[in-house]
Design an enzyme around this catalytic site. Structure first.
Site, short mmCIF file in Angstrom:
data_model
loop_
_atom_site.label_atom_id
_atom_site.label_comp_id
_atom_site.label_asym_id
_atom_site.label_seq_id
_atom_site.Cartn_x
_atom_site.Cartn_y
_atom_site.Cartn_z
N GLY A 1 38.54 48.83 40.67
CA GLY A 1 39.22 49.51 41.78
C GLY A 1 38.28 50.45 42.52
O GLY A 1 38.31 50.54 43.76
N LYS B 1 43.73 36.50 47.13
CA LYS B 1 44.54 36.82 48.31
C LYS B 1 43.79 37.57 49.40
O LYS B 1 42.98 38.45 49.11
CB LYS B 1 45.71 37.71 47.88
N GLY C 1 36.19 43.64 39.67
CA GLY C 1 37.11 42.81 38.91
C GLY C 1 36.59 41.46 38.46
O GLY C 1 35.66 41.37 37.67
N ARG D 1 30.89 49.35 28.24
CA ARG D 1 31.04 50.69 28.84
C ARG D 1 30.37 51.78 28.00
O ARG D 1 29.88 52.77 28.56
CB ARG D 1 32.52 51.00 29.04
P1 AMP Z 1 40.91 38.69 42.90
O1 AMP Z 1 41.44 39.54 41.78
O2 AMP Z 1 41.63 38.86 44.19
O3 AMP Z 1 39.42 38.76 43.02
O4 AMP Z 1 41.28 37.21 42.50
C1 AMP Z 1 40.74 36.59 41.38
C2 AMP Z 1 41.61 35.43 41.02
O5 AMP Z 1 41.63 34.52 42.11
C3 AMP Z 1 41.11 34.65 39.85
O6 AMP Z 1 42.03 34.82 38.80
C4 AMP Z 1 41.08 33.22 40.32
O7 AMP Z 1 41.64 32.31 39.41
C5 AMP Z 1 41.93 33.27 41.57
N1 AMP Z 1 41.60 32.19 42.50
C6 AMP Z 1 40.41 31.87 43.00
N2 AMP Z 1 40.48 30.77 43.77
C7 AMP Z 1 41.76 30.36 43.76
C8 AMP Z 1 42.48 29.28 44.36
N3 AMP Z 1 41.84 28.40 45.12
N4 AMP Z 1 43.80 29.19 44.11
C9 AMP Z 1 44.41 30.07 43.32
N5 AMP Z 1 43.81 31.12 42.74
C10 AMP Z 1 42.49 31.28 42.95
#
Ligand code: AMP
Length: 395
Positions: free
Chosen positions: A376, A197, A353, A35
């Site tokens: 974010g 999610k 992220g 940064r």
């Molecule tokens: P996000 O912050 O929503 O982009 O999610 C990122 C996180 O999703 C990472 O820490 C990954 O480990 C998790 N992730 C990706 N694929 C899977 C999966 N198949 N099952 C559980 N967690 C996952």
């Protein structure tokens, strides 16, 4: 859109909101200076114009004044990176800060203490913003990471510089990159959305359906879609209450002519650990007791073909649990595909992220067109929101 090039900074003091919220180890040493490096072009341009810089930032989430969150710890690192001495004031507002700012000579830099030592910063307090405004002639916002917050230093302070405010070069680059994908991306446009999610990405997906030709959905999100379509997902992560929404997204995509690509196979594990037993299985036939943790080989191949067909690519979110080496292949291979497409002329933007963490961890940083500095802020931009910190400069 006013940028640094709209001003001559000679004999002017620039009050610059930077994002120096960098990670420190327990010796208070900076462990990732990205940064600070990212803010360098703006600072150097102003100094070379014959101006001076008053830098302001937050660091961490202090409760009141806490020495461990003092920006004094990062002064040596900033000096290292900029090659210029950095003066420091231990309160970001008040008589001492004003006197030090007033005494600043062309070519000099003053760093203010952590803005969040004052609760007024996050409250977007107008009086506090006015006190900050006394420290410079021109307000420059170069902090994309906090542009989605209407805090005093990111948004409210701009009111006190009606004619003398602009974007720094980092923030201008962030805005241009998002625009290249969301508004004037060369077709075909692809978004790859992964991560854990559906619920955290739903607004992004809905907004993006109007902008893209292809959508790859991967990561943990996959299984809500697959289960909603009647597939067997074993113990994979799933949001049952979002299944209807998932079907609705697929319907919306079809109506809008967006081609959706879900994984066809996965790496399934019998435990959420790096040493788990694994097997490849069809994404719709994951046995009970097993969970999908990464994209499988057939999916990787399909995604590679899609990525290499596209001229504009947005990537947000990993394709698997990339933090565990055994489940990182899908994410690494996707990075390879995007790097290859970029080499062949596509524009690629990585943001939000965990995909940024993955890109850095696996060394793709210089093989994609742009890596965003805002988590974010990036997500809110992709959701179609105008960020308050950006709106305040455009006003
Ligand atoms: P996000 O912050 O929503 O982009 O999610 C990122 C996180 O999703 C990472 O820490 C990954 O480990 C998790 N992730 C990706 N694929 C899977 C999966 N198949 N099952 C559980 N967690 C996952």
């Amino acid at each position: 859109m006013k940028t640094l090039n709209d001003f001559n900074f000679k004999d002017k003091k620039a009050l610059i909101r930077v994002d120096f919220n960098v990670p420190l180890n327990d010796q208070f040493e900076v462990t990732d200076a990205t940064r600070i490096v990212s803010a360098k072009p703006t600072i150097i341009k102003i100094l070379e114009d014959g101006g001076s810089c008053v830098l302001m930032s937050h660091l961490g989430r202090p409760k009141g004044v806490q020495d461990e969150f003092s920006l004094k710890h990062i002064v040596p690192k900033i000096e290292d990176i900029l090659g210029v001495e950095v003066k420091f004031t231990d309160n970001c507002v008040g008589a001492e800060a004003e006197a030090m700012a007033a005494a600043l000579q062309p070519g000099e830099i003053l760093l203010l203490e952590n803005l969040r030592f004052h609760e007024e910063e996050k409250q977007g307090d107008k009086d506090f913003a006015e006190q900050l405004s006394k420290l410079g002639d021109i307000y420059v916002n170069d902090a994309f990471g906090t542009a989605h917050r209407a805090h005093a230093s990111t948004t409210i302070v701009a009111e006190f510089f009606p004619e003398h405010k602009c974007f720094g070069s980092l923030l201008a680059q962030e805005i241009e990159s998002i625009k290249k994908v969301m508004e004037d991306g060369e077709k075909p446009v692809l978004a790859v959305l992964g991560g854990a999610k559906v619920s955290s990405k739903i607004t992004v997906i809905e907004n993006i359906l109007d902008k893209v030709d292809h959508l790859i959905i991967g990561g943990g999100m996959t299984f809500t879609f697959i289960k909603a379509q009647g597939g067997k997902i074993g113990n994979s992560i799933c949001e049952d209450d979002k299944m209807e929404l998932a079907l609705d997204i697929l319907k919306q995509a079809e109506a809008k002519g967006v081609k959706v690509h879900l994984p066809v196979d996965v790496v399934a594990a019998d435990d959420f650990s790096n040493t788990a037993n694994t097997q490849f299985c069809d994404v719709t036939a994951i046995p009970d007791g097993w969970e999908g943790v990464d994209a499988g080989p057939k999916s990787i191949e399909i995604f590679d073909t899609v990525v290499n067909q596209c001229k504009t690519i947005l990537w947000n979110g990993p394709l698997g649990v990339f933090e565990m080496e055994s489940f990182a292949k899908g994410t690494i291979e996707l990075g390879n595909s995007i790097a290859n497409a970029t080499k062949n002329g596509a524009f690629s933007l990585v943001g939000g992220g965990d995909s940024v963490a993955a890109v850095k961890q696996f060394g793709f940083e210089n093989k994609v067109s742009y890596v965003s500095t805002g988590g974010g802020a990036m997500l809110e931009s992709l959701e179609g929101k105008t960020l308050p910190g950006i709106a305040a400069i455009l006003d």
